[in-house]
Write an enzyme that holds these catalytic residues in place. Structure first.
Site, short mmCIF file in Angstrom:
data_model
loop_
_atom_site.label_atom_id
_atom_site.label_comp_id
_atom_site.label_asym_id
_atom_site.label_seq_id
_atom_site.Cartn_x
_atom_site.Cartn_y
_atom_site.Cartn_z
N GLU A 172 15.16 23.61 -4.50
CA GLU A 172 15.02 22.24 -4.49
C GLU A 172 14.73 21.82 -6.13
O GLU A 172 15.15 20.92 -6.68
CB GLU A 172 13.42 21.77 -3.42
CG GLU A 172 13.88 21.63 -2.15
CD GLU A 172 12.70 21.61 -1.29
OE1 GLU A 172 12.89 21.61 -0.19
OE2 GLU A 172 11.44 22.04 -1.81
N ALA A 316 4.01 25.00 6.54
CA ALA A 316 3.07 24.29 7.11
C ALA A 316 3.04 24.14 8.68
O ALA A 316 1.99 23.97 9.16
CB ALA A 316 3.48 22.76 6.55
C1 LIG Z 1 6.02 24.01 -3.75
C2 LIG Z 1 6.09 24.34 -2.33
C3 LIG Z 1 6.96 23.96 -1.31
C4 LIG Z 1 6.71 24.10 -0.20
N1 LIG Z 1 7.92 23.55 0.77
C5 LIG Z 1 7.48 23.76 2.14
C6 LIG Z 1 8.35 22.85 3.14
O1 LIG Z 1 9.13 22.29 2.73
N2 LIG Z 1 8.11 22.84 4.40
C7 LIG Z 1 6.84 23.76 4.73
O2 LIG Z 1 6.71 24.01 5.93
N3 LIG Z 1 6.09 24.63 4.05
C8 LIG Z 1 6.50 24.44 2.59
N4 LIG Z 1 5.56 25.11 1.72
C9 LIG Z 1 4.45 25.83 2.36
C10 LIG Z 1 3.38 25.40 2.78
O3 LIG Z 1 2.94 24.22 1.95
C11 LIG Z 1 2.23 26.22 3.07
O4 LIG Z 1 2.51 27.17 4.22
C12 LIG Z 1 1.05 25.57 3.70
O5 LIG Z 1 0.29 24.80 2.83
C13 LIG Z 1 -0.01 26.73 4.26
O6 LIG Z 1 -1.21 26.02 4.47
P1 LIG Z 1 -2.75 26.51 4.46
O7 LIG Z 1 -3.65 25.67 4.95
O8 LIG Z 1 -2.68 28.07 4.80
O9 LIG Z 1 -2.82 26.99 3.09
P2 LIG Z 1 -2.84 25.39 1.92
O10 LIG Z 1 -2.15 24.23 2.25
O11 LIG Z 1 -2.52 26.29 0.39
O12 LIG Z 1 -4.54 25.34 1.55
C14 LIG Z 1 -5.49 26.10 1.38
C15 LIG Z 1 -6.84 25.38 0.74
O13 LIG Z 1 -7.68 26.17 0.44
C16 LIG Z 1 -8.56 26.00 -0.76
N5 LIG Z 1 -9.00 27.20 -1.24
C17 LIG Z 1 -8.20 28.05 -1.68
N6 LIG Z 1 -9.23 29.19 -2.10
C18 LIG Z 1 -10.47 28.66 -1.87
C19 LIG Z 1 -11.61 29.06 -2.50
N7 LIG Z 1 -11.93 30.21 -2.78
N8 LIG Z 1 -12.66 28.32 -1.89
C20 LIG Z 1 -12.66 27.17 -1.40
N9 LIG Z 1 -11.35 26.66 -1.12
C21 LIG Z 1 -10.25 27.50 -1.27
C22 LIG Z 1 -7.04 25.29 -1.58
O14 LIG Z 1 -7.82 24.34 -2.54
C23 LIG Z 1 -6.46 24.64 -0.51
O15 LIG Z 1 -6.91 23.17 -0.01
C24 LIG Z 1 5.74 25.10 0.49
C25 LIG Z 1 4.69 25.42 -0.53
C26 LIG Z 1 4.83 25.12 -1.94
C27 LIG Z 1 3.78 25.65 -2.84
#
Ligand SMILES: Cc1cc2nc3c(=O)[nH]c(=O)nc-3n(C[C@H](O)[C@H](O)[C@H](O)COP(=O)(O)OP(=O)(O)OC[C@H]3O[C@@H](n4cnc5c(N)ncnc54)[C@H](O)[C@@H]3O)c2cc1C
Length: 428
Positions: A172, A316
């Protein structure tokens, strides 16, 4: 709030944590505390659009507090969680300690530089808003500097962009740089021809987009090449410095390098043993709890299920389904129902290449091109949090699609960036 109610602490307001909080929201006999180090939920799939000046940061972020405001049993706090103490059911944070009856860890992942942390300074990754705006700053600055120099060697270096990692994010980004240089910027400069910018996409494996079919990976490669992207597969980066990238015996002179090659689970100290995989993700049981502690769940990018099956992708949909599953497991526990294992429902995958091309694979259904791009657009806008954001994004995309213009081409110096993120690379 009634302190006799069961207390569920959720760490992280990303896809997994937010979904868990919504599932537990307004439920009887439960109070929830969600702690995140930043005050907003970030829609990471559109971060590359911020880096490529297509969208502004506020278009893809929404305050966690307002997203959960209708649930009176949910409290949102901004704080950094530093340690989980399984022995006394508490967590340590920079705003104090919190005890819990249940804990849902959903702190996500962070970039991995494969034991080369020194590369981060020269090749920022794209995981946070400050990293995306830093990439935007470097990219736009490169064109500005090229415009004001007459040194052709320097110009060539400035107009060479390297993206490391051929997964969906790298594809992308590379496609968006190609499109930006060829269509958006081409007519805005006098001393340089922005459309001759060279973009290298470096991938260690045999094909880009390895999670897609070979047919679609080849289609994406063709579309990228039309945008001026040179794809190097089977190519491992051995060094990155301020002047460029070394790949095997080749050297690419470049002042703008972006890292999209790897992630690892967010590091967090655990009192007591937890297993981790090679990507630093915490190994969990099939019900997403950690072995020996049924009241501590780890979900989303931070975890990996230890049941011998294929690893789930860091996406996600996995995070949202796991967040909902952990929350429902807690509700089932309280209703004294037996636990069941987590099962992922795969609804397919998609990636976009430039302004009107994408690939979509849903089971046996596979399609590419403009219709795939419209599907990608609709799905991403549908899942974007908040009506205002959706409206702005539709408007911004419509505008840049019709005019080839990008609305967020501001070079913001680092002193003025949206703050609060502690994991951004240092300034080069
Ligand atoms: C550039 C990019 C593009 C992507 N494109 C896609 C896509 O097109 N389709 C798709 O399905 N997935 C995509 N992904 C992957 C997807 O975004 C992740 O799999 C998803 O965000 C994971 O969700 P999560 O809740 O596990 O973590 P996250 O969404 O990363 O959330 C983690 C949260 O924890 C918080 N946090 C972290 N450490 C601490 C701490 N020590 N104390 C308090 N809070 C903390 C952070 O601030 C954050 O808000 C992409 C990722 C990136 C980086």
């Amino acid at each position: 709030m009634d302190l006799k109610m069961k207390h569920v602490v959720i760490v992280g307001g990303g896809f997994a944590g937010l979904t868990a909080a919504k599932t537990l929201g307004s439920k009887k006999d439960i109070r929830v505390t969600l702690i995140d180090k930043q005050n907003f939920h970030l829609f990471q799939p559109l971060l590359y659009q911020v880096a490529m000046a297509g969208l502004s940061p506020a278009d893809i972020a929404a305050p966690i507090r307002s997203l959960l405001s209708k649930h009176e049993n949910v409290r949102v706090l901004r704080g950094v969680v530093t340690r989980v103490n399984t022995s006394d059911n508490s967590i340590d944070t920079d705003i104090g300690s919190f005890s819990f009856d249940y804990l849902i860890m959903a702190a996500g992942a962070k970039p991995s530089y494969f034991n080369h942390p020194e590369w981060e300074e020269y090749a920022p990754s794209i995981k946070t808003i400050s990293q995306a705006t830093e990439i935007r700053r470097r990219l736009l600055n490169a064109f500005e500097k090229a415009e004001r120099t007459d040194d052709t060697k320097e110009q060539k270096k400035l107009l060479t962009f390297v993206v490391i990692g051929g997964g969906p994010t790298g594809v992308e980004l590379a496609g968006a740089i190609g499109e930006m240089s060829r269509y958006t910027l081409a007519r805005d400069f006098r001393n340089i021809d922005a459309s001759v910018a060279r973009i290298f996409l470096i991938e260690g494996g045999a094909q880009i987009l390895p999670m897609f079919s070979l047919q679609h990976a080849k289609r994406a490669a063709r579309d990228l090449e039309k945008l001026g992207v040179q794809i190097w597969t089977n190519s491992l980066v051995s060094d990155i410095d301020e002047d460029g990238v070394t790949v095997g015996s080749e050297r690419i002179s470049s002042s703008t390098v972006v890292w999209a090659a790897g992630v690892q689970g967010e590091t967090m100290q655990f009192g007591g043993d937890v297993g981790r995989d090679r990507g630093n993700r915490i190994m969990v049981e099939s019900d997403l709890s950690i072995p020996g502690f049924q009241n501590v769940f780890v979900v989303g990018d931070q975890s990996n299920i230890d049941d011998g099956s294929k690893d789930l992708p860091g996406t996600a949909p996995v995070a949202m389904q796991q967040g909902r599953f952990a929350a429902n497991t807690i509700l089932n526990d309280l209703a004294q129902k037996t636990r069941s294992p987590f099962k992922f429902t795969d609804r397919g995958q998609m990636a976009t290449i430039g302004r009107s091309s994408a690939i979509v694979e849903v089971g046996k259904l596979k399609f590419a091109g403009l219709f795939a791009w419209i599907t990608w657009l609709v799905v991403h806008i549908y899942f974007l949090v908040g009506f205002k954001n959706r409206l702005f994004v539709v408007f911004s995309w419509g505008w840049s699609f019709l005019t080839f213009r990008k609305g967020a081409r501001l070079i913001v110096d680092r002193d003025w960036q949206i703050g609060g993120e502690t994991d951004s690379p240092s300034q080069s």
